[in-house]
Write a protein that holds these residues in place. Structure first.
Motif, short mmCIF file in Angstrom:
data_model
loop_
_atom_site.label_atom_id
_atom_site.label_comp_id
_atom_site.label_asym_id
_atom_site.label_seq_id
_atom_site.Cartn_x
_atom_site.Cartn_y
_atom_site.Cartn_z
N TYR A 236 -13.15 -7.05 -31.51
CA TYR A 236 -12.82 -7.43 -30.13
C TYR A 236 -12.27 -8.86 -30.08
CZ TYR A 236 -13.42 -8.81 -25.27
OH TYR A 236 -13.19 -9.28 -24.00
N ASP A 237 -12.93 -9.79 -30.76
CA ASP A 237 -12.50 -11.19 -30.74
C ASP A 237 -11.11 -11.36 -31.34
OD1 ASP A 237 -14.79 -12.18 -29.49
OD2 ASP A 237 -15.85 -12.44 -31.38
N ARG A 238 -10.78 -10.60 -32.37
CA ARG A 238 -9.52 -10.77 -33.07
C ARG A 238 -8.37 -9.96 -32.48
NH1 ARG A 238 -12.28 -10.17 -39.10
NH2 ARG A 238 -13.41 -12.16 -39.06
N LYS A 239 -8.66 -8.76 -32.02
CA LYS A 239 -7.59 -7.86 -31.60
C LYS A 239 -7.65 -7.44 -30.13
CE LYS A 239 -6.64 -5.84 -36.16
NZ LYS A 239 -5.19 -6.03 -36.21
N GLY A 240 -8.79 -7.65 -29.48
CA GLY A 240 -8.92 -7.28 -28.08
C GLY A 240 -9.59 -5.93 -27.88
N HIS A 241 -9.80 -5.59 -26.60
CA HIS A 241 -10.58 -4.39 -26.28
C HIS A 241 -9.87 -3.09 -26.60
CE1 HIS A 241 -8.07 -4.49 -22.66
NE2 HIS A 241 -8.54 -5.69 -22.39
N LEU A 242 -8.55 -3.11 -26.72
CA LEU A 242 -7.81 -1.88 -27.01
C LEU A 242 -8.28 -1.23 -28.31
CD1 LEU A 242 -5.45 0.03 -26.29
CD2 LEU A 242 -3.96 -1.45 -27.65
N TYR A 243 -8.59 -2.05 -29.31
CA TYR A 243 -8.96 -1.55 -30.62
C TYR A 243 -10.44 -1.18 -30.71
CZ TYR A 243 -4.40 -3.05 -32.29
OH TYR A 243 -3.05 -3.20 -32.47
N VAL A 244 -11.17 -1.41 -29.64
CA VAL A 244 -12.60 -1.08 -29.62
C VAL A 244 -12.88 0.05 -28.64
CG1 VAL A 244 -14.92 -1.96 -29.15
CG2 VAL A 244 -13.24 -3.43 -30.26
N PHE A 245 -12.28 -0.03 -27.45
CA PHE A 245 -12.64 0.89 -26.38
C PHE A 245 -12.22 2.34 -26.68
CE2 PHE A 245 -11.94 3.15 -22.41
CZ PHE A 245 -13.15 2.94 -21.76
N LEU A 246 -10.96 2.55 -27.01
CA LEU A 246 -10.49 3.93 -27.20
C LEU A 246 -11.19 4.65 -28.35
CD1 LEU A 246 -6.67 3.68 -26.40
CD2 LEU A 246 -8.48 4.70 -25.03
N PRO A 247 -11.32 4.04 -29.55
CA PRO A 247 -12.07 4.74 -30.61
C PRO A 247 -13.52 5.03 -30.21
CG PRO A 247 -10.81 2.94 -31.53
CD PRO A 247 -10.75 2.78 -30.04
N PHE A 279 -21.07 4.04 -28.41
CA PHE A 279 -21.68 3.21 -27.37
C PHE A 279 -21.92 1.80 -27.86
CE2 PHE A 279 -25.15 1.71 -24.65
CZ PHE A 279 -24.65 2.03 -23.40
N GLY A 280 -22.32 1.68 -29.13
CA GLY A 280 -22.57 0.36 -29.70
C GLY A 280 -21.32 -0.49 -29.81
N SER A 281 -20.17 0.14 -29.88
CA SER A 281 -18.90 -0.59 -29.93
C SER A 281 -18.40 -0.95 -28.54
CB SER A 281 -17.83 0.25 -30.65
OG SER A 281 -18.21 0.55 -31.97
N VAL A 282 -18.51 0.01 -27.62
CA VAL A 282 -17.90 -0.15 -26.29
C VAL A 282 -18.67 -1.10 -25.40
CG1 VAL A 282 -17.39 1.09 -24.15
CG2 VAL A 282 -16.74 2.08 -26.36
N GLN A 283 -20.01 -0.97 -25.35
CA GLN A 283 -20.80 -1.72 -24.37
C GLN A 283 -20.67 -3.25 -24.50
OE1 GLN A 283 -24.23 -3.19 -24.91
NE2 GLN A 283 -24.23 -3.90 -22.79
#
Length: 362
Positions: A236-247, A279-283
């Protein structure tokens, strides 16, 4: 510990699936109503007061479950518990935000969120194990003692003083949310809607399907939750929420379909791993997103907004799923939950498209 055992306690008291959903859900609604007040109090009364007050109310309410003999009294004390939960959890998110360096907020919120989510993962397993060997009153007194330990430890934290903020808090009429936190909070709502179905009805669903090992579900969920914390915040810090939320949401969607099917223990544990990883990635990513754009004197309200939607998702999920279980069956709960995750994905794609379009115009 009370998440999967409270429905069993309600059943013992003679309650139906509908009552289970209402009793689980009312807790989060009372927390929801308290969060705006907690957010303002964090900036006016200070972090220490709000946190310790919330923990104190929480401990007393959970301890009172040991003396419950009627559903009406349990319903009332669940409302009181929600008040304590609303104050204490709003405070913890803000305290963590105070302590974490801004450049590592995604990573830091991931570590912070890990502590609470480990409790949400191992607590249900422990509660389900204990309820087979001890009475419900004994279980609830153990839960209250855990909260008492938290209350004692909270006195050792170095809290940020309110007057150290460089911003001035401005009182706003009907100020019940922080607008910069609305988008990630809306996305969170559709995700936590699924959690109400898992925490409240999965033990009953597994029993109906004659699937053993429900305690193992929460343990596997915990393991994969911890795995997600090792990398999701940094991504998230390096690439933003796009790379965390959808997967993450795709994994949660798949987990819901597997739980709707639930033919055996192996499938249940695969679903647990997928849900924990998702859930552990998104929240924590959504929580970091919710607070990063808020003004310095609005971090408390940003966290209050975020957890209000968190509570609303779980509360509505529990109540609606109780009605679904009563009219249809437990499997249909998780089909509905998969639909909720789909709505979150659709909304996220729309928000990203809208932001990109606005950026191009500028």
């Amino acid at each position: 510990m009370t998440l999967p055992t409270l429905p069993l306690f309600v059943k013992e008291l003679g309650g139906s699936d509908q009552l289970i959903g209402i009793i689980v859900g009312i807790f989060t609604f009372s927390a929801l109503l308290m969060r705006p007040y907690a957010g303002h109090a964090l900036e006016s009364r200070g972090r220490r007061f709000v946190y310790m007050f919330g923990l104190g109310v929480f401990v007393l309410s959970v301890g009172s479950f040991a003396f419950v003999t009627s559903i009406a009294f349990l319903f009332m004390m669940r409302i009181v518990q929600g008040i304590g939960w609303g104050f204490s959890t709003t405070a913890t998110g803000t305290i963590a935000t105070d302590l974490i360096p801004p450049k590592r907020r995604g990573e830091g919120m991931g570590y912070f969120g890990l502590s609470g989510n480990i409790a949400l993962a191992f607590g249900p397993s422990l509660g389900l194990t204990l309820v087979d060997v001890i009475t419900f009153p004994q279980l609830f007194l153990i839960c209250a003692s855990g909260g008492l330990i938290a209350f004692i430890l909270s006195s050792t934290i170095r809290y940020k003083k309110v007057d150290q903020s460089e911003h001035k808090t401005v009182a706003v009429k009907f100020d019940i949310f922080e607008k910069t936190a609305i988008q990630p909070s809306m996305l969170l709502f559709f995700i936590t809607f699924t959690f109400g179905g898992i925490a409240t009805f999965l033990p009953l669903h597994a029993a109906e399907k004659s699937v053993a090992g429900i305690e193992s579900y929460f343990l596997v969920y915990a393991i994969f939750l911890m795995i997600s914390r090792t990398f999701a915040g940094k991504v998230y810090d390096r690439k933003g929420h796009l790379y965390v939320f959808l997967p993450g949401t795709v994994l949660i969607f798949g987990a819901m379909l597997l739980l709707a099917w639930l033919p055996n223990t192996a499938v249940m544990l695969i679903a647990a791993g997928m849900y924990g990883l998702g859930f552990g990635s998104v929240q924590p990513a959504l929580q970091a997103w919710a607070v990063e754009n808020a003004p310095g004197n609005r971090k408390g309200m940003a966290n209050a907004t975020f957890f209000s939607f968190f509570d609303l998702g779980i509360g509505l999920g529990a109540i609606i799923f109780g009605q679904i279980a009563f009219v249809f069956n437990y499997s249909f709960i998780y089909v509905t939950a998969a639909g909720s995750v789909s709505l979150s994905i659709i909304l996220y794609i729309y928000l990203v498209w809208k932001a990109a379009r606005s950026h191009n115009r500028q």
